[in-house]
Design a protein around this motif. Structure first.
Motif, PDB file in Angstrom:
ATOM      1  N   ALA A 159       0.839  -1.197   0.000  1.00  0.00           N
ATOM      2  CA  ALA A 159       0.000   0.000   0.000  1.00  0.00           C
ATOM      3  C   ALA A 159       0.874   1.247   0.000  1.00  0.00           C
ATOM      4  O   ALA A 159       1.893   1.300   0.690  1.00  0.00           O
ATOM      5  CB  ALA A 159      -0.913   0.007   1.225  1.00  0.00           C
ATOM      6  N   SER A 160       0.469   2.224  -0.761  1.00  0.00           N
ATOM      7  CA  SER A 160       1.135   3.523  -0.754  1.00  0.00           C
ATOM      8  C   SER A 160       0.279   4.474   0.072  1.00  0.00           C
ATOM      9  O   SER A 160      -0.857   4.779  -0.294  1.00  0.00           O
ATOM     10  CB  SER A 160       1.304   4.042  -2.186  1.00  0.00           C
ATOM     11  N   LEU A 161       0.827   4.926   1.193  1.00  0.00           N
ATOM     12  CA  LEU A 161       0.063   5.760   2.126  1.00  0.00           C
ATOM     13  C   LEU A 161       0.219   7.238   1.782  1.00  0.00           C
ATOM     14  O   LEU A 161       1.296   7.689   1.388  1.00  0.00           O
ATOM     15  CB  LEU A 161       0.541   5.518   3.555  1.00  0.00           C
ATOM     16  N   ALA A 162      -0.851   7.977   1.947  1.00  0.00           N
ATOM     17  CA  ALA A 162      -0.838   9.418   1.721  1.00  0.00           C
ATOM     18  C   ALA A 162      -1.488  10.108   2.912  1.00  0.00           C
ATOM     19  O   ALA A 162      -2.460   9.589   3.474  1.00  0.00           O
ATOM     20  CB  ALA A 162      -1.578   9.778   0.441  1.00  0.00           C
ATOM     21  N   PRO A 163      -0.967  11.259   3.326  1.00  0.00           N
ATOM     22  CA  PRO A 163      -1.523  11.958   4.484  1.00  0.00           C
ATOM     23  C   PRO A 163      -3.002  12.281   4.306  1.00  0.00           C
ATOM     24  O   PRO A 163      -3.433  12.760   3.248  1.00  0.00           O
ATOM     25  CB  PRO A 163      -0.682  13.242   4.561  1.00  0.00           C
ATOM     26  N   LEU A 180       0.331  -6.223   5.416  1.00  0.00           N
ATOM     27  CA  LEU A 180       0.432  -4.977   4.654  1.00  0.00           C
ATOM     28  C   LEU A 180       1.840  -4.397   4.760  1.00  0.00           C
ATOM     29  O   LEU A 180       2.332  -4.165   5.862  1.00  0.00           O
ATOM     30  CB  LEU A 180      -0.569  -3.948   5.161  1.00  0.00           C
ATOM     31  N   PHE A 181       2.472  -4.168   3.608  1.00  0.00           N
ATOM     32  CA  PHE A 181       3.763  -3.501   3.526  1.00  0.00           C
ATOM     33  C   PHE A 181       3.512  -2.124   2.914  1.00  0.00           C
ATOM     34  O   PHE A 181       2.898  -2.026   1.849  1.00  0.00           O
ATOM     35  CB  PHE A 181       4.741  -4.297   2.668  1.00  0.00           C
ATOM     36  N   ALA A 182       3.986  -1.082   3.564  1.00  0.00           N
ATOM     37  CA  ALA A 182       3.620   0.270   3.144  1.00  0.00           C
ATOM     38  C   ALA A 182       4.839   1.127   2.832  1.00  0.00           C
ATOM     39  O   ALA A 182       5.897   1.011   3.464  1.00  0.00           O
ATOM     40  CB  ALA A 182       2.795   0.952   4.240  1.00  0.00           C
ATOM     41  N   ASP A 183       4.659   1.984   1.843  1.00  0.00           N
ATOM     42  CA  ASP A 183       5.598   3.060   1.608  1.00  0.00           C
ATOM     43  C   ASP A 183       4.796   4.354   1.549  1.00  0.00           C
ATOM     44  O   ASP A 183       3.587   4.364   1.769  1.00  0.00           O
ATOM     45  CB  ASP A 183       6.429   2.837   0.346  1.00  0.00           C
ATOM     46  N   THR A 184       5.440   5.444   1.265  1.00  0.00           N
ATOM     47  CA  THR A 184       4.743   6.725   1.188  1.00  0.00           C
ATOM     48  C   THR A 184       5.471   7.627   0.219  1.00  0.00           C
ATOM     49  O   THR A 184       6.581   7.297  -0.245  1.00  0.00           O
ATOM     50  CB  THR A 184       4.652   7.388   2.578  1.00  0.00           C
ATOM     51  N   LEU A 207       8.299   1.308   4.961  1.00  0.00           N
ATOM     52  CA  LEU A 207       9.617   1.450   4.344  1.00  0.00           C
ATOM     53  C   LEU A 207       9.777   2.815   3.680  1.00  0.00           C
ATOM     54  O   LEU A 207       9.811   2.933   2.454  1.00  0.00           O
ATOM     55  CB  LEU A 207       9.847   0.345   3.296  1.00  0.00           C
ATOM     56  N   PRO A 208       9.902   3.897   4.442  1.00  0.00           N
ATOM     57  CA  PRO A 208      10.155   5.208   3.828  1.00  0.00           C
ATOM     58  C   PRO A 208      11.635   5.369   3.503  1.00  0.00           C
ATOM     59  O   PRO A 208      12.488   4.616   4.007  1.00  0.00           O
ATOM     60  CB  PRO A 208       9.741   6.175   4.936  1.00  0.00           C
ATOM     61  N   ASN A 209      11.956   6.357   2.681  1.00  0.00           N
ATOM     62  CA  ASN A 209      13.373   6.675   2.497  1.00  0.00           C
ATOM     63  C   ASN A 209      13.828   7.592   3.626  1.00  0.00           C
ATOM     64  O   ASN A 209      13.024   8.047   4.454  1.00  0.00           O
ATOM     65  CB  ASN A 209      13.633   7.290   1.116  1.00  0.00           C
ATOM     66  N   ALA A 210      15.124   7.864   3.670  1.00  0.00           N
ATOM     67  CA  ALA A 210      15.682   8.606   4.796  1.00  0.00           C
ATOM     68  C   ALA A 210      15.094  10.009   4.921  1.00  0.00           C
ATOM     69  O   ALA A 210      14.772  10.461   6.030  1.00  0.00           O
ATOM     70  CB  ALA A 210      17.202   8.681   4.664  1.00  0.00           C
ATOM     71  N   ALA A 211      14.935  10.702   3.784  1.00  0.00           N
ATOM     72  CA  ALA A 211      14.396  12.066   3.831  1.00  0.00           C
ATOM     73  C   ALA A 211      12.998  12.075   4.429  1.00  0.00           C
ATOM     74  O   ALA A 211      12.660  12.931   5.263  1.00  0.00           O
ATOM     75  CB  ALA A 211      14.392  12.684   2.435  1.00  0.00           C
ATOM     76  N   GLU A 212      12.170  11.114   4.033  1.00  0.00           N
ATOM     77  CA  GLU A 212      10.806  11.032   4.561  1.00  0.00           C
ATOM     78  C   GLU A 212      10.812  10.645   6.030  1.00  0.00           C
ATOM     79  O   GLU A 212      10.087  11.229   6.854  1.00  0.00           O
ATOM     80  CB  GLU A 212      10.014  10.007   3.742  1.00  0.00           C
ATOM     81  N   ALA A 213      11.636   9.662   6.385  1.00  0.00           N
ATOM     82  CA  ALA A 213      11.675   9.170   7.760  1.00  0.00           C
ATOM     83  C   ALA A 213      12.129  10.249   8.741  1.00  0.00           C
ATOM     84  O   ALA A 213      11.573  10.385   9.837  1.00  0.00           O
ATOM     85  CB  ALA A 213      12.590   7.959   7.854  1.00  0.00           C
ATOM     86  N   PHE A 275      13.414  -2.471  -4.359  1.00  0.00           N
ATOM     87  CA  PHE A 275      13.818  -2.737  -2.981  1.00  0.00           C
ATOM     88  C   PHE A 275      12.641  -3.317  -2.191  1.00  0.00           C
ATOM     89  O   PHE A 275      12.785  -4.307  -1.471  1.00  0.00           O
ATOM     90  CB  PHE A 275      14.312  -1.447  -2.325  1.00  0.00           C
ATOM     91  N   MET A 276      11.480  -2.700  -2.320  1.00  0.00           N
ATOM     92  CA  MET A 276      10.294  -3.194  -1.615  1.00  0.00           C
ATOM     93  C   MET A 276       9.992  -4.637  -2.016  1.00  0.00           C
ATOM     94  O   MET A 276       9.680  -5.482  -1.165  1.00  0.00           O
ATOM     95  CB  MET A 276       9.103  -2.302  -1.923  1.00  0.00           C
ATOM     96  N   ALA A 277      10.091  -4.942  -3.308  1.00  0.00           N
ATOM     97  CA  ALA A 277       9.803  -6.293  -3.779  1.00  0.00           C
ATOM     98  C   ALA A 277      10.741  -7.309  -3.141  1.00  0.00           C
ATOM     99  O   ALA A 277      10.319  -8.395  -2.732  1.00  0.00           O
ATOM    100  CB  ALA A 277       9.908  -6.346  -5.302  1.00  0.00           C
ATOM    101  N   GLY A 278      12.017  -6.964  -3.053  1.00  0.00           N
ATOM    102  CA  GLY A 278      12.967  -7.875  -2.424  1.00  0.00           C
ATOM    103  C   GLY A 278      12.684  -8.068  -0.950  1.00  0.00           C
ATOM    104  O   GLY A 278      12.782  -9.191  -0.419  1.00  0.00           O
TER     105      GLY A 278
END
Length: 372
Positions: A159-163, A180-184, A207-213, A275-278
């Motif tokens: 799932a791709s989460l949005a505010p 559920l595995f999520a990114d944003t 699994l956000p990237n560093a800037a988002e986290a 990366f998410m797929a792996g």
């Protein structure tokens, strides 16, 4: 285009073979979203300059958007189902055929809205960076995105989460036992409030990237951000580009950092999706956290050596070729297990002996739909 009588390529390895049972769902991973046509220009010496014409030394085109992750999952041997909107045009036809017939992805829940054209993204890569221009319109109703009760039985979903944009299917899927595995994406509001990602409460991993986290946790270090996120979700992984990835398992207290594999990058489009797929693959297989991060980082690194997002995703044959190369790097007279790469990726040895080439992989090409 794939000939009419040519079956989809089948992955030579089933990474979940050891955990499958007769009562398991037929679908390993469910995704939803919109498919773009990606056109990528590489080999630019600099950013385009206003009022001038720039020539790129390389170009490729491939399905993009949610197709990046769907293809990466399918190439790793996961049974993948995609609910997506496809354009009612030649671009959409090309993307549909590439995913369904070329990759074996289940598109039974996807649709082609009449008169709706494909969203398109043009990506320009230069100086290790990329600039993208996209065009498209929201797909008309009924939406391709699933509603509560319409998600297929599946082991997992991405799932791709949005505010402030909860998706009712996420809670429904989690209630049915789907992991559920999520990114944003980037928070355009600039608020960066975790509370605005209400669906995170239903997720197994984030699994956000560093800037988002860093922005979401108000921390100044990716590792600290991962630990802060682990207070909100069982598995927190922060991707750090060239610095690799760091993950925390809140249930066990385990943490792990896996460095990135250095490669000559041609195009970084879709690397986060790969990366998410792996990571999903290793998680469903029940691997230790560090091994999941290692596979995710390896697949992402291999993907950036090719054009495009979806069609650059590696399969097990490419992973096997890399593994043989890593073993050959062992200094003369030294034990193979003494090389850092061989030690870190030793978990692959139990999978790869069964790998056989599935034939040449489709790659992004500079024109659409060569005539057979």
């Amino acid at each position: 285009m794939t000939p009419e009588n040519e079956p989809p390529q089948r992955c030579p390895i089933d990474p979940l073979a050891a955990v499958r049972g007769p009562a398991d769902p037929a679908c390993d991973v469910f995704l939803t979203g919109t498919v773009f046509l990606d056109i990528v220009f590489t080999g630019l010496d600099s950013a385009p300059v206003r009022g001038t014409e720039s020539w790129a030394r390389g170009m490729g085109s491939s399905p993009g958007g949610v197709a990046n992750m769907a293809t990466a999952l399918a190439r790793l041997g996961l049974r993948t189902s995609l609910a997506a909107a496809f354009g009612d045009d030649k671009y959409g036809e090309y993307c549909w055929e590439t995913l369904e017939r070329g990759e074996g992805i289940d598109l039974s829940r996807s649709r082609t809205p009449a008169g709706w054209h494909s969203p398109v993204t043009v990506s320009m890569a230069y100086e290790g960076e990329r600039t993208m221009v996209s065009h498209g319109h929201e797909a008309p109703p009924p939406a391709a995105e699933p509603t509560a009760g319409s998600v297929p039985e599946a082991r997992s979903a991405v799932a791709s989460l949005a505010p402030d944009r909860p998706q009712e299917w996420i809670a429904d899927a989690a209630g049915a036992g789907v992991l559920l595995f999520a990114d944003t994406g980037w928070d355009e509001s600039g608020r960066w409030e975790l509370a605005a990602l209400s669906d995170l409460a239903h997720c197994e991993a984030f699994l956000p990237n560093a800037a988002e986290a860093l922005r979401y946790t108000r921390t100044d270090d990716p590792r600290a951000a991962a630990h802060a996120l682990a207070e909100r979700v069982p598995l927190a992984v922060v991707t750090m580009g060239a610095d690799g990835a760091y993950g925390v398992d809140a249930r066990t207290g385990e943490s792990a950092h896996v460095p990135a594999i250095v490669v000559d990058a041609l195009d970084t489009t879709g690397a986060g999706d790969v990366f998410m797929a792996g990571f999903v693959t290793g998680s469903l297989a029940g691997w230790p956290l560090a091994d999941r991060l290692a596979l995710a980082g390896l697949t992402a690194s291999l993907s950036v050596r090719e054009f495009g997002g979806s069609l650059s995703a590696p399969g097990w044959a490419e992973i096997e070729a890399w593994w043989r190369h890593a073993q050959a790097l062992t200094p003369a007279g030294a034990a193979p297990e003494g090389h850092p790469l061989v030690e870190r990726y030793a978990f692959l040895a139990g999978l790869l002996p069964a790998a056989t080439a599935a034939g040449p992989r489709r790659r992004a090409v500079p024109t659409l739909g060569f005539r057979g």
